[in-house]
Design an enzyme around this catalytic site. Structure first.
Site, PDB file in Angstrom:
ATOM      1  N   GLY A  89      -8.277   1.917 -62.653  1.00  0.00           N
ATOM      2  CA  GLY A  89      -9.341   1.716 -61.673  1.00  0.00           C
ATOM      3  C   GLY A  89      -9.758   0.266 -61.674  1.00  0.00           C
ATOM      4  N   ASN A 133     -12.769  11.543 -64.618  1.00  0.00           N
ATOM      5  CA  ASN A 133     -11.463  11.250 -64.025  1.00  0.00           C
ATOM      6  C   ASN A 133     -10.920  12.558 -63.456  1.00  0.00           C
ATOM      7  OD1 ASN A 133      -8.137  10.617 -65.389  1.00  0.00           O
ATOM      8  ND2 ASN A 133      -8.895  10.216 -63.349  1.00  0.00           N
ATOM      9  N   GLY A 134     -10.574  12.525 -62.165  1.00  0.00           N
ATOM     10  CA  GLY A 134     -10.048  13.728 -61.528  1.00  0.00           C
ATOM     11  C   GLY A 134     -10.697  13.933 -60.176  1.00  0.00           C
ATOM     12  N   TYR A 192       4.428   7.026 -63.137  1.00  0.00           N
ATOM     13  CA  TYR A 192       3.881   5.760 -62.659  1.00  0.00           C
ATOM     14  C   TYR A 192       2.496   5.415 -63.188  1.00  0.00           C
ATOM     15  CZ  TYR A 192       1.568   2.653 -59.277  1.00  0.00           C
ATOM     16  OH  TYR A 192       0.839   1.648 -58.702  1.00  0.00           O
ATOM     17  N   CYS A 249      -9.363   6.820 -61.838  1.00  0.00           N
ATOM     18  CA  CYS A 249     -10.376   6.480 -62.829  1.00  0.00           C
ATOM     19  C   CYS A 249      -9.825   6.509 -64.253  1.00  0.00           C
ATOM     20  CB  CYS A 249     -11.563   7.451 -62.804  1.00  0.00           C
ATOM     21  SG  CYS A 249     -12.443   7.389 -61.244  1.00  0.00           S
TER      22      CYS A 249
END
Ligand code: SF4
Length: 492
Positions: free
Chosen positions: A37, A111-112, A261, A10
């Site tokens: 995302g 996010n997570g 990445y 996300c």
């Protein structure tokens, strides 16, 4: 559709800017966070009284248009880009999660990944709170909406009751969470006490913004101020930025895969350019695993920078050997059998003119399941490469992630099952070498005593927190889907 190895789950964004077209700005910021995302996006705005929102499945450009952006009025907004497993729950799980509370609208972009979601779901349901999705983000939202005393009786009183509610959340949530929270009058930026996922603040003439990555600020013309600290709550309101300590910070554990990445190379994380870190990782890889060759190529686009670093250090020319079809992305159209058999051919084409008769070093950023590297090696050989040496700018991925990166179940990780030489044979390379964990950590931090500031659990198996037994060996999301299914069954 096409195996891409691993994905961030996300991107979040929030903005407070009176007199500004916040929905349009959020739209462009989400564009910059698209890589975090690609299966869904959403924007929630508020005008100080009411919230308006639009969410949909697909890329940001597919979800939004002039017609659905126009009604999103207000001076504050949060937005979200989402990756999720495909399936019936996709639409229901879109973010930001938005609900109405006694104190006005509440919207959460997350996010997570929490590692104690099952326990928190149960606690909510025991208090009579019904849940309609399988996401930990809905759990977070419902915990914020409940009176803080439900979760902890020892919280210090704040004039701003949302700060108390966020503290209550932080006292019970375990895992990774970087949040952009919208209320009637303010945006709150919240980061878990280990700072697993990134979160930064910026300012511009008329307001302030928060985003998963600084590349979003460049896109909207905002100036990065700093990162949200682990355990910190930052309120953005008419009073400007106000910082609160949510919970005491723990040993920092920023996801090292952001550097390897996940993040865009034009982002800055921990004060370091992601581009510069990747270039250095390529150089370090050359020091650790040199090979005689004629050309160096990178797997586009994510490994290009590391490949340039490798070539620079080796004194071997860097060139293009693979061309990526940039527009295939995550398509929702399933390829037919013929195309599926072609595998990576849909995504990459080789350049015979640069490869023919050459001893080639192919640099990749990581090998996860191992079903992309083999076909790529094959493509290079078919195009006439005399030798193909694979160099990976990160260590072998042997353990799954429970903290916000969709990776694979442990048994699908090729380095969990096989030693390096078996992997080399499996992908058909003349040689294969990875960057050492030591090398990766030294590049990212540079100083031995600072090394504990990162999570590198997918390489080492040492998670920064206790991972509940029932999650281990299974992708968190699959587990949550099962919890959802069983809960739905009980309540039906
Ligand atoms: S396990 Fe790996 S991908 Fe997950 S947070 Fe840690 S370093 Fe990042």
């Amino acid at each position: 559709v096409i195996e891409t190895g691993l994905r961030e789950e996300c991107g979040v964004f929030g903005i407070y800017a009176p007199g500004h077209d916040v929905s349009r700005t959020t739209f462009f910021a989400l564009y910059a966070l698209q890589h975090r995302g690609q299966e869904g996006a959403g924007i929630v705005t508020c005008n100080g009284a009411q919230a308006a929102f639009h969410k949909g499945v697909g890329l940001v450009s597919q979800v939004f248009n002039e017609d659905n952006l126009r009604p999103l009025k207000g001076h504050l907004a949060v937005g979200h880009t989402r990756y999720s497993t495909t399936g019936s729950n996709t639409e229901r799980n879109l973010q930001p999660v938005v609900i109405e509370t006694l104190a006005g609208p509440l919207a959460v972009a997350h996010n997570g990944n929490l590692v104690n979601t099952s326990a928190l779901r149960k606690a909510l349901m025991e208090r009579g709170v019904g849940l309609s999705t399988s996401t930990d983000s809905e759990v977070i939202t419902q915990i914020l909406a409940a009176p803080p005393s439900v979760w902890s009786s020892e919280l210090p009183h704040e004039d701003d009751s949302w700060v108390t509610s966020i503290r209550a959340l932080m006292s019970v949530a375990e895992g990774a969470y970087s949040l952009a929270v919208l209320t009637r009058n303010a945006i709150y930026a919240v980061r878990d006490p280990r700072g697993v996922r990134p979160l930064s603040l910026a300012e511009f003439e008329t307001g302030w913004a928060v985003a998963s990555e600084t590349c979003a600020f460049s896109t909207i013309g905002a100036r990065t101020i700093r990162e949200v600290e682990p355990g910190e709550i930052v309120r953005i309101s008419k009073h400007g930025l106000t910082s609160f300590q949510g919970v005491p910070a723990k040993r920092k554990a920023l996801c090292i895969f952001e550097h390897v990445y996940l993040a865009r190379p034009d982002s800055v994380i921990e004060g370091k350019s992601v581009h510069a870190v990747r270039h250095e990782m390529g150089q370090r890889l050359a020091e650790e695993a040199p090979v005689e060759a004629d050309i160096v190529i990178g797997v586009p686009d994510s490994a290009t920078v590391a490949a340039k670093g490798y070539a620079h250090k080796m004194g071997i020319p860097f060139t293009d050997g693979l061309v990526k079809n940039r527009y295939i992305g995550r398509t929702f159209i399933e390829p037919n059998d013929h195309l599926r058999k072609m595998g990576v051919g849909l995504k990459y084409n080789p350049l015979p003119s640069t490869l023919k008769g050459k001893r080639v070093v192919m640099v990749d950023d990581s090998i996860v399941r191992g079903n992309t590297a083999g076909p790529l090696v094959n493509l290079l050989r078919t195009a006439g490469a005399a030798e193909v040496h694979v160099r990976v700018a990160s260590p072998p991925v042997r353990h799954p992630c429970f903290l916000g990166v969709d990776m694979a179940v442990q048994n699908d990780l090729i380095a969990h099952r096989f030693p390096v030489d078996r992997i080399r044979k499996h992908i058909g390379a003349d040689s294969l070498a990875y960057l050492s964990e030591e090398g990766m950590l030294e590049v990212v931090k540079g100083q031995v005593e600072e090394r504990r500031g990162h999570c590198s659990a997918c390489f080492s198996g040492h998670y920064p927190m206790q991972v509940p037994e029932d999650l281990y060996g299974e992708r968190t999301k699959q587990k949550l889907e099962a919890v959802w299914a069983s809960t739905a069954g009980v309540r039906a």
